[in-house]
Design an enzyme around this catalytic site. Structure first.
Site, PDB file in Angstrom:
ATOM      1  N   LYS A 118     -11.998  24.938  16.657  1.00  0.00           N
ATOM      2  CA  LYS A 118     -13.212  25.196  15.874  1.00  0.00           C
ATOM      3  C   LYS A 118     -13.603  26.672  16.071  1.00  0.00           C
ATOM      4  O   LYS A 118     -12.768  27.533  15.827  1.00  0.00           O
ATOM      5  CB  LYS A 118     -14.296  24.196  16.281  1.00  0.00           C
ATOM      6  CG  LYS A 118     -13.880  22.734  15.943  1.00  0.00           C
ATOM      7  CD  LYS A 118     -14.988  21.748  16.172  1.00  0.00           C
ATOM      8  CE  LYS A 118     -14.676  20.366  15.636  1.00  0.00           C
ATOM      9  NZ  LYS A 118     -13.858  19.529  16.527  1.00  0.00           N
ATOM     10  N   TYR A 147      10.209  18.033  26.399  1.00  0.00           N
ATOM     11  CA  TYR A 147       9.463  16.954  27.042  1.00  0.00           C
ATOM     12  C   TYR A 147       9.016  17.420  28.421  1.00  0.00           C
ATOM     13  O   TYR A 147       9.812  17.982  29.174  1.00  0.00           O
ATOM     14  CB  TYR A 147      10.316  15.689  27.173  1.00  0.00           C
ATOM     15  CG  TYR A 147       9.934  14.649  26.166  1.00  0.00           C
ATOM     16  CD1 TYR A 147       8.625  14.187  26.089  1.00  0.00           C
ATOM     17  CD2 TYR A 147      10.863  14.124  25.272  1.00  0.00           C
ATOM     18  CE1 TYR A 147       8.248  13.243  25.145  1.00  0.00           C
ATOM     19  CE2 TYR A 147      10.497  13.175  24.323  1.00  0.00           C
ATOM     20  CZ  TYR A 147       9.181  12.734  24.266  1.00  0.00           C
ATOM     21  OH  TYR A 147       8.808  11.815  23.346  1.00  0.00           O
ATOM     22  N   ARG A 194      -4.955  23.431  16.745  1.00  0.00           N
ATOM     23  CA  ARG A 194      -5.556  22.093  16.713  1.00  0.00           C
ATOM     24  C   ARG A 194      -5.202  21.378  18.022  1.00  0.00           C
ATOM     25  O   ARG A 194      -4.025  21.292  18.380  1.00  0.00           O
ATOM     26  CB  ARG A 194      -4.984  21.335  15.517  1.00  0.00           C
ATOM     27  CG  ARG A 194      -5.589  19.980  15.256  1.00  0.00           C
ATOM     28  CD  ARG A 194      -5.358  19.596  13.814  1.00  0.00           C
ATOM     29  NE  ARG A 194      -6.128  20.480  12.956  1.00  0.00           N
ATOM     30  CZ  ARG A 194      -7.413  20.300  12.628  1.00  0.00           C
ATOM     31  NH1 ARG A 194      -8.062  19.259  13.084  1.00  0.00           N
ATOM     32  NH2 ARG A 194      -8.031  21.159  11.852  1.00  0.00           N
ATOM     33  N   THR A 213     -12.492  20.425  21.489  1.00  0.00           N
ATOM     34  CA  THR A 213     -11.325  20.771  20.689  1.00  0.00           C
ATOM     35  C   THR A 213     -11.140  22.279  20.785  1.00  0.00           C
ATOM     36  O   THR A 213     -12.077  23.009  21.111  1.00  0.00           O
ATOM     37  CB  THR A 213     -11.516  20.391  19.210  1.00  0.00           C
ATOM     38  OG1 THR A 213     -12.796  20.853  18.782  1.00  0.00           O
ATOM     39  CG2 THR A 213     -11.429  18.904  19.007  1.00  0.00           C
ATOM     40  N   GLU A 258       6.430  15.438  30.560  1.00  0.00           N
ATOM     41  CA  GLU A 258       5.442  14.536  31.154  1.00  0.00           C
ATOM     42  C   GLU A 258       5.135  14.949  32.587  1.00  0.00           C
ATOM     43  O   GLU A 258       6.059  15.255  33.352  1.00  0.00           O
ATOM     44  CB  GLU A 258       5.962  13.087  31.179  1.00  0.00           C
ATOM     45  CG  GLU A 258       5.691  12.340  29.898  1.00  0.00           C
ATOM     46  CD  GLU A 258       6.913  12.268  29.037  1.00  0.00           C
ATOM     47  OE1 GLU A 258       7.732  13.226  29.099  1.00  0.00           O
ATOM     48  OE2 GLU A 258       7.060  11.267  28.323  1.00  0.00           O
ATOM     49  N   ASP A 317     -19.620  16.817  25.357  1.00  0.00           N
ATOM     50  CA  ASP A 317     -18.599  17.004  24.327  1.00  0.00           C
ATOM     51  C   ASP A 317     -18.970  18.295  23.598  1.00  0.00           C
ATOM     52  O   ASP A 317     -19.842  18.313  22.729  1.00  0.00           O
ATOM     53  CB  ASP A 317     -18.580  15.807  23.372  1.00  0.00           C
ATOM     54  CG  ASP A 317     -17.503  15.963  22.307  1.00  0.00           C
ATOM     55  OD1 ASP A 317     -17.034  17.106  22.100  1.00  0.00           O
ATOM     56  OD2 ASP A 317     -17.143  14.956  21.666  1.00  0.00           O
TER      57      ASP A 317
HETATM   58  N1  DSN Z   1     -14.145  16.174  12.358  1.00  0.00           N
HETATM   59  C1  DSN Z   1     -14.917  17.001  13.254  1.00  0.00           C
HETATM   60  C2  DSN Z   1     -16.037  17.672  12.556  1.00  0.00           C
HETATM   61  O1  DSN Z   1     -15.859  18.051  11.423  1.00  0.00           O
HETATM   62  O2  DSN Z   1     -17.089  17.868  13.131  1.00  0.00           O
HETATM   63  C3  DSN Z   1     -15.374  16.250  14.442  1.00  0.00           C
HETATM   64  O3  DSN Z   1     -14.326  15.550  14.989  1.00  0.00           O
END
Ligand code: DSN
Length: 424
Positions: A236, A61, A242, A233, A63, A207
């Site tokens: 990708k 933990y 993730r 994120t 925080e 984003d």
């Molecule tokens: N689920 C993602 C995508 O496939 O683009 C976006 O959050």
């Protein structure tokens, strides 16, 4: 883990304790390795990243932020977070980085929390034209808590009309303008968005979830110099664990940090923070830059072959890692195409296309992305083969077994996770 003093993932123990779940881990690995993974938002993260994710940092933990925690015993996780923050700042040329968001949606939630109050106006790309759920969909917190006005793409060019964005911004005077999308194959003009945001006195949020890996690899322009805040994120094209991340100008650092914790989240996932640090180091390498450039070349080659198969790339092609394909020319819906490809061991997703006559659950298109197949080492010649296989699978469901055989042969030459992890 052999002689290693590191108490890491022990698959043998999992098999003994929980064979049901262990079996699923193995069959998922087989599924992923045994077919073509063309979901544009997925990738094969490295064994080093997986090691950090499977570590005892999961137990801690923490925080707060390095040096300012609400729990004792944080000296080691502090080091990991500081290293990760410094790598993020260096890689992206950012003034501030927060590695704690659990996901892209959490990162966006924090950006909203830092800059907008419930009831204020937000301008973002509409979901049916390629935006994201968290950009104001009525079923999401963003659409429920804020007054959201949307822009889309032009029907003729299928690209963003910056004059239209400006007109809407001048009319509605949003507090926050968001650009970034999940199914937009073209580059976004961040300078144009900055100009519009300045004209109406709005905060500019990018984003960058889909394309931040291409930015990290210096394959496309960066939003960082233009945006007040960049969310994304890490799993990708960036090929990390993730999770989510936020970059921002120094003047917004305190607001963003407070919005991530304690406003929107509690304890950070320190194993994920450490794994993000590992991925950021990997993304600094020349190999990664070559990878990012190849991801785009592969998407362009795949898009071109799909066009040759009678499947129209929306906007005429792609500048990024993904292509959005209109299937109306071959008379197959996106939903049917997804199922037919799945039967042939090709994983992709149905997708709405701009001005889609079909409901979103059906869709007139598919979205294909090249992050995973490029990680496997495939190049343009393989993209031509994949485009042909998709064409056959989509238009002739009876060919599924024959296409699957060709897929098996192809992936056997470019194995994902070529080396089976210890214990598996
Ligand atoms: N689920 C993602 C995508 O496939 O683009 C976006 O959050």
């Amino acid at each position: 883990m052999g002689e290693s003093p590191f108490w890491g993932p022990d698959f043998d123990q999992l098999e003994v304790e929980d064979p049901e779940i262990a079996g699923i881990l193995l069959s998922e690995l087989d599924r992923a390795r045994g077919g073509l993974q063309l979901i544009a938002s997925e990738n094969f993260t490295s064994p080093a990243v997986l090691a950090a994710l499977g570590s005892t940092l999961s137990n801690k933990y923490a925080e707060g932020y390095p040096g300012k925690r609400y729990y004792g015993g944080c000296a080691e996780v502090d080091k990991a977070e500081i290293i990760g923050i410094e790598r993020a700042k260096q890689l992206f040329g950012a003034e501030h980085a927060n590695l704690q968001p659990h996901s892209g949606a959490s990162a966006n939630l924090a950006a909203y929390g830092a800059f907008v109050k419930p009831g204020e106006t937000v301008l973002a790309m509409s979901l049916p034209h390629g935006g994201h759920l968290t950009h104001g969909s009525k079923v999401n917190f963003s659409g429920k808590w804020f007054e959201v006005v949307s822009y889309g793409v032009r029907e003729d060019t299928e690209t963003i009309d910056y004059d239209e964005v400006r007109t809407i911004a001048l009319q509605h005077r949003p507090r926050l303008i968001i650009c970034g999308a999940t199914a937009y194959p073209r580059l976004i003009d961040f300078a144009a968005f900055r100009q519009i945001a300045d004209e109406v006195g709005a905060i500019l949020m990018v984003d960058a979830a889909h394309f931040i890996g291409l930015v990290a690899g210096k394959a496309i322009p960066s939003p960082v110099p233009y945006a007040d805040v960049v969310t994304f994120t890490t799993h990708k094209v960036l090929r990390g664990p993730r999770g989510g991340m936020v970059l921002c100008k120094a003047e917004h650092a305190a607001a963003i940090d407070k919005a991530v914790f304690p406003m929107m989240q509690g304890g950070p996932l320190m194993h994920a923070v450490a794994a993000k640090a590992v991925a950021l180091k990997e993304a600094m390498s020349p190999d990664y830059q070559a990878y990012a450039a190849q991801v785009i070349r592969n998407a362009q080659a795949l898009s071109a072959e799909l066009a040759a198969q009678g499947m129209r790339p929306v906007s005429g092609g792609t500048d990024t890692h993904l292509a959005l394909i209109d299937l109306r020319g071959v008379g197959v819906t996106g939903a049917d195409a997804e199922v037919r490809c799945d039967a042939a061991r090709i994983t992709l997703n149905k997708n709405a296309i701009p001005y889609d006559p079909q409901p979103p659950t059906v869709g007139s298109g598919i979205r294909v992305g090249t992050p995973s197949v490029t990680t496997q080492g495939m190049g343009e010649p393989e993209m031509a083969v994949i485009g042909r296989l998709i064409g056959t699978a989509v238009t002739d469901p009876a060919s599924a077994a024959a296409v699957a055989d060709e897929v098996t042969e192809l992936v056997s030459r470019f194995p994902a996770y070529a080396q089976t992890p210890v214990g598996v």
